[in-house]
Design a protein around this motif. Structure first.
Motif, PDB file in Angstrom:
ATOM      1  N   PHE A 129      -1.772   0.577 -17.912  1.00 47.90           N
ATOM      2  CA  PHE A 129      -0.364   0.858 -17.635  1.00 47.90           C
ATOM      3  C   PHE A 129      -0.185   2.284 -17.133  1.00 47.90           C
ATOM      4  N   LEU A 130       0.819   2.457 -16.309  1.00 49.29           N
ATOM      5  CA  LEU A 130       1.097   3.746 -15.676  1.00 49.29           C
ATOM      6  C   LEU A 130       2.590   4.039 -15.834  1.00 49.29           C
ATOM      7  N   ASN A 131       3.010   4.187 -17.082  1.00 53.09           N
ATOM      8  CA  ASN A 131       4.437   4.219 -17.395  1.00 53.09           C
ATOM      9  C   ASN A 131       5.039   5.616 -17.523  1.00 53.09           C
ATOM     10  N   GLN A 132       4.326   6.639 -17.094  1.00 48.92           N
ATOM     11  CA  GLN A 132       4.872   7.999 -17.215  1.00 48.92           C
ATOM     12  C   GLN A 132       6.238   8.147 -16.544  1.00 48.92           C
ATOM     13  N   PRO A 133       6.464   7.587 -15.346  1.00 47.83           N
ATOM     14  CA  PRO A 133       7.806   7.717 -14.754  1.00 47.83           C
ATOM     15  C   PRO A 133       8.894   7.082 -15.616  1.00 47.83           C
ATOM     16  N   LEU A 134       8.564   5.981 -16.287  1.00 47.59           N
ATOM     17  CA  LEU A 134       9.559   5.323 -17.140  1.00 47.59           C
ATOM     18  C   LEU A 134       9.796   6.130 -18.409  1.00 47.59           C
ATOM     19  N   ASP A 135       8.742   6.733 -18.956  1.00 48.39           N
ATOM     20  CA  ASP A 135       8.905   7.616 -20.112  1.00 48.39           C
ATOM     21  C   ASP A 135       9.831   8.776 -19.761  1.00 48.39           C
ATOM     22  N   LEU A 136       9.579   9.381 -18.614  1.00 48.27           N
ATOM     23  CA  LEU A 136      10.383  10.533 -18.207  1.00 48.27           C
ATOM     24  C   LEU A 136      11.831  10.119 -17.977  1.00 48.27           C
ATOM     25  N   ALA A 190     -11.752  11.194 -10.694  1.00 50.80           N
ATOM     26  CA  ALA A 190     -12.343  12.312  -9.966  1.00 50.80           C
ATOM     27  C   ALA A 190     -11.420  12.804  -8.858  1.00 50.80           C
ATOM     28  N   ARG A 191     -10.470  11.973  -8.457  1.00 51.09           N
ATOM     29  CA  ARG A 191      -9.549  12.341  -7.382  1.00 51.09           C
ATOM     30  C   ARG A 191      -8.117  12.054  -7.817  1.00 51.09           C
ATOM     31  N   GLU A 192      -7.227  12.964  -7.485  1.00 56.52           N
ATOM     32  CA  GLU A 192      -5.813  12.800  -7.810  1.00 56.52           C
ATOM     33  C   GLU A 192      -5.036  12.359  -6.564  1.00 56.52           C
ATOM     34  N   PRO A 193      -3.936  11.623  -6.771  1.00 55.76           N
ATOM     35  CA  PRO A 193      -3.432  11.137  -8.060  1.00 55.76           C
ATOM     36  C   PRO A 193      -4.226   9.936  -8.548  1.00 55.76           C
ATOM     37  N   GLY A 194      -4.463   9.892  -9.848  1.00 52.30           N
ATOM     38  CA  GLY A 194      -5.254   8.821 -10.439  1.00 52.30           C
ATOM     39  C   GLY A 194      -4.395   7.659 -10.891  1.00 52.30           C
ATOM     40  N   PRO A 195      -5.000   6.471 -11.053  1.00 49.73           N
ATOM     41  CA  PRO A 195      -4.246   5.284 -11.443  1.00 49.73           C
ATOM     42  C   PRO A 195      -4.181   5.048 -12.952  1.00 49.73           C
ATOM     43  N   ARG A 215       0.816  -1.209   0.000  1.00 49.41           N
ATOM     44  CA  ARG A 215       0.000   0.000   0.000  1.00 49.41           C
ATOM     45  C   ARG A 215       0.857   1.269   0.000  1.00 49.41           C
ATOM     46  N   HIS A 216       1.917   1.274   0.785  1.00 50.20           N
ATOM     47  CA  HIS A 216       2.786   2.445   0.844  1.00 50.20           C
ATOM     48  C   HIS A 216       3.457   2.684  -0.505  1.00 50.20           C
ATOM     49  N   SER A 217       3.955   1.627  -1.132  1.00 54.78           N
ATOM     50  CA  SER A 217       4.631   1.763  -2.420  1.00 54.78           C
ATOM     51  C   SER A 217       3.660   2.188  -3.514  1.00 54.78           C
ATOM     52  N   VAL A 218       2.405   1.728  -3.430  1.00 56.36           N
ATOM     53  CA  VAL A 218       1.398   2.158  -4.399  1.00 56.36           C
ATOM     54  C   VAL A 218       1.182   3.662  -4.301  1.00 56.36           C
ATOM     55  N   THR A 219       1.051   4.169  -3.085  1.00 54.79           N
ATOM     56  CA  THR A 219       0.848   5.613  -2.898  1.00 54.79           C
ATOM     57  C   THR A 219       2.023   6.398  -3.463  1.00 54.79           C
ATOM     58  N   GLU A 220       3.228   5.951  -3.181  1.00 52.86           N
ATOM     59  CA  GLU A 220       4.423   6.619  -3.708  1.00 52.86           C
ATOM     60  C   GLU A 220       4.447   6.593  -5.224  1.00 52.86           C
ATOM     61  N   THR A 221       4.115   5.446  -5.801  1.00 53.28           N
ATOM     62  CA  THR A 221       4.165   5.303  -7.255  1.00 53.28           C
ATOM     63  C   THR A 221       3.119   6.186  -7.928  1.00 53.28           C
ATOM     64  N   LEU A 222       1.916   6.254  -7.364  1.00 48.94           N
ATOM     65  CA  LEU A 222       0.879   7.117  -7.925  1.00 48.94           C
ATOM     66  C   LEU A 222       1.303   8.583  -7.883  1.00 48.94           C
ATOM     67  N   GLU A 235     -10.431   2.520  -4.787  1.00 50.90           N
ATOM     68  CA  GLU A 235      -9.796   3.170  -3.648  1.00 50.90           C
ATOM     69  C   GLU A 235      -8.361   2.703  -3.472  1.00 50.90           C
ATOM     70  N   ARG A 236      -8.124   1.434  -3.718  1.00 52.00           N
ATOM     71  CA  ARG A 236      -6.792   0.864  -3.501  1.00 52.00           C
ATOM     72  C   ARG A 236      -6.331   0.167  -4.781  1.00 52.00           C
ATOM     73  N   PRO A 237      -5.767   0.912  -5.708  1.00 48.39           N
ATOM     74  CA  PRO A 237      -5.298   0.296  -6.955  1.00 48.39           C
ATOM     75  C   PRO A 237      -4.257  -0.781  -6.669  1.00 48.39           C
ATOM     76  N   ARG A 238      -4.312  -1.828  -7.479  1.00 48.54           N
ATOM     77  CA  ARG A 238      -3.344  -2.916  -7.360  1.00 48.54           C
ATOM     78  C   ARG A 238      -2.305  -2.709  -8.457  1.00 48.54           C
ATOM     79  N   LEU A 239      -1.088  -2.370  -8.063  1.00 48.40           N
ATOM     80  CA  LEU A 239      -0.024  -2.096  -9.023  1.00 48.40           C
ATOM     81  C   LEU A 239       1.068  -3.143  -8.924  1.00 48.40           C
ATOM     82  N   ALA A 240       1.643  -3.459 -10.076  1.00 49.92           N
ATOM     83  CA  ALA A 240       2.778  -4.383 -10.146  1.00 49.92           C
ATOM     84  C   ALA A 240       3.825  -3.780 -11.063  1.00 49.92           C
ATOM     85  N   VAL A 241       5.085  -4.046 -10.759  1.00 47.14           N
ATOM     86  CA  VAL A 241       6.193  -3.577 -11.588  1.00 47.14           C
ATOM     87  C   VAL A 241       6.875  -4.786 -12.213  1.00 47.14           C
ATOM     88  N   LEU A 242       6.981  -4.754 -13.534  1.00 48.82           N
ATOM     89  CA  LEU A 242       7.681  -5.816 -14.262  1.00 48.82           C
ATOM     90  C   LEU A 242       9.153  -5.435 -14.341  1.00 48.82           C
TER      91      LEU A 242
END
Length: 319
Positions: free
Chosen positions: A268-275, A208-213, A158-165, A228-235
């Motif tokens: 996918f939520l790859n904006q950090p990797l694009d940057l 409707a609420r930021e940060p979005g998934p 949960r903590h890492s998801v919040t940081e990643t978002l 409320e609690r997105p499930r994220l995984a990093v490959l």
């Protein structure tokens, strides 16, 4: 031995399967070359490379790796065994990513046939997901799927998801101020796209609420409540070179097909990797490997498929 490459219908069947792989901005940046009806080569299409957000060609190579996995699955479904060479001639032919030859094999197993049947069902789903938890058994199968292709799949707490978002939102804000990036993204998010790109009907609403998934392509007009609690995984991969990117793409598609089998959706939520790629920032080596994809998983509604290029467009003239 007669193979699927012996007939035009057989070749088309393989290309249709390969062409349904996910790709960055749905660029479908691949080409295929049938050599003497013995080999099929996978090439990166330089005209479909995103020069601004993908200066290293990493995202393009990951995308092509996903297409290669589908090609392998289609070969096995035909009752043959794919023999694959990755980057067979990197110095002389940098766009040649893989060569595949079919050899005699046992009939496809039930699992292999199922993977093939799941290829056209898989979708990128940018709609809100439910808050239903993903069973641990499904998570374990997806981890195993990634490992079978030489990659890792790390499910974030949960903590890492919040940081990643938050990191994704900051990356998206920085990218929104880059004129070249916006122009390139706009070119591939066309409302009337017929064969490629990301048209309006697959964009999904704005959170409707930021940060979005989900990624904001700047055209989302309707807002909606997301989970409320997105499930994220990093490959992840052990290294960060073209060979690793190809393996990451194959692992990604295997994971996505297993997810589809469990009724799961993904985006996918790859904006950090694009940057990271655009700014030529070093990816610090982590004990779990180098991040190649950030995947959002969950239970979502049925969505339409992004448009696909005709199979006849994917093949280069035969030698």
């Amino acid at each position: 031995m007669s193979t699927a490459l012996a007939t035009e219908l057989g070749v088309r069947r393989l290309l249709v399967a390969a062409g349904q792989a996910p790709s960055v901005h749905n660029t479908q940046p691949w080409r295929f070359h049938v050599v003497r009806r013995e080999f099929i080569e996978l090439l990166a299409d330089p005209d479909r490379r995103l020069r601004v957000c993908d200066p290293r060609g990493r995202s393009q190579t990951v995308s092509c790796g996903a297409a290669l996995f589908n090609l392998r699955v289609a070969v096995r479904a035909a009752g043959q065994r794919p023999q694959v060479w990755l980057l067979p001639n990197p110095d002389a032919e940098p766009d040649l990513l893989a060569a595949l030859r079919m050899t005699q094999g046992a009939p496809a197993s039930a699992e292999q046939r199922e993977l093939y049947d799941l290829i056209p069902i898989r979708r990128t789903n940018r709609q809100p997901f439910t808050d239903k938890p993903i069973p641990s058994s499904a998570l374990a199968e997806m981890r195993i799927a990634a490992s079978r292709e030489g990659a890792g799949l790390v499910f974030l707490d949960r903590h890492s998801v919040t940081e990643t978002l938050e990191y994704a939102a900051m990356a998206e804000d920085e990218l929104a101020h880059d004129h070249d990036y916006r122009a390139e993204a706009a070119a591939w998010t066309m409302p009337g796209a017929r064969f490629d790109g990301v048209p309006d009907y697959v964009l999904g609403p704005r959170p409707a609420r930021e940060p979005g998934p989900v990624r904001d392509f700047g055209r989302n007009q309707v807002t909606a409540r997301f989970e409320e609690r997105p499930r994220l995984a990093v490959l992840t991969t052990p290294g960060d070179r073209p060979l690793d990117w190809l393996r990451a793409g194959q692992a990604l598609q295997r994971v996505l097909l297993i997810a589809t089998r469990h009724g799961l959706s993904a985006s996918f939520l790859n904006q950090p990797l694009d940057l990271r790629d655009m700014r030529h920032r070093q990816d610090p080596h982590h004990r779990r490997g180098h991040a190649q994809m950030i995947i959002r998983l969950g239970y979502g509604p049925y969505v339409a498929r992004s448009p696909r290029r005709p199979a006849t467009e994917l093949q280069t003239p035969q030698a």
